[in-house]
Design a protein around this motif. Sequence first.
Motif, short mmCIF file in Angstrom:
data_model
loop_
_atom_site.label_atom_id
_atom_site.label_comp_id
_atom_site.label_asym_id
_atom_site.label_seq_id
_atom_site.Cartn_x
_atom_site.Cartn_y
_atom_site.Cartn_z
N PRO A 1 5.68 -7.40 3.41
CA PRO A 1 6.05 -5.78 3.15
C PRO A 1 5.81 -5.51 1.72
CG PRO A 1 7.48 -6.97 4.64
CD PRO A 1 7.01 -8.26 3.82
N LYS A 2 6.03 -6.37 0.89
CA LYS A 2 5.92 -5.96 -0.58
C LYS A 2 4.63 -6.03 -1.44
CE LYS A 2 10.94 -6.40 -1.57
NZ LYS A 2 11.31 -4.95 -1.51
N ILE A 3 3.68 -6.75 -0.64
CA ILE A 3 2.14 -6.79 -1.27
C ILE A 3 1.88 -5.57 -1.89
CG2 ILE A 3 -0.14 -7.54 -0.57
CD1 ILE A 3 0.99 -9.68 1.13
N PRO A 4 1.81 -4.40 -1.17
CA PRO A 4 1.17 -3.01 -1.87
C PRO A 4 2.12 -2.86 -3.28
CG PRO A 4 1.65 -2.68 0.48
CD PRO A 4 2.37 -4.24 0.12
N GLU A 5 3.27 -3.01 -3.35
CA GLU A 5 4.13 -2.91 -4.49
C GLU A 5 3.68 -4.02 -5.42
OE1 GLU A 5 8.80 -3.47 -5.65
OE2 GLU A 5 8.45 -2.83 -3.60
#
Length: 82
Positions: free
Chosen positions: A68-72
């Motif tokens: 879930p944190k890949i874009p960040e």
Amino acid sequence: MRQEKRPKVEFDTEANAAYIKLDAGRVKETREGKMESLDVLFDYGEDGSLVGVEILNLKKALELYVRPKIPEIQAIARKSSK
């Protein structure tokens, strides 16, 4: 000046697990537990302090917490590359 201890992380791809060593002490007791929906083993030393943590089913942990944190993560990487 006191040097800060850094946790040592070891990965075992065959066992699908990760071990985070927090202290150099010997393990006296291991307790099973849950961290949200993950199975975790907590290792305690002679004095009762937490020595290490083993995260079982590492692939599930990565799916739950890293994916879930890949874009960040990508946004931070782009900023630091400029």
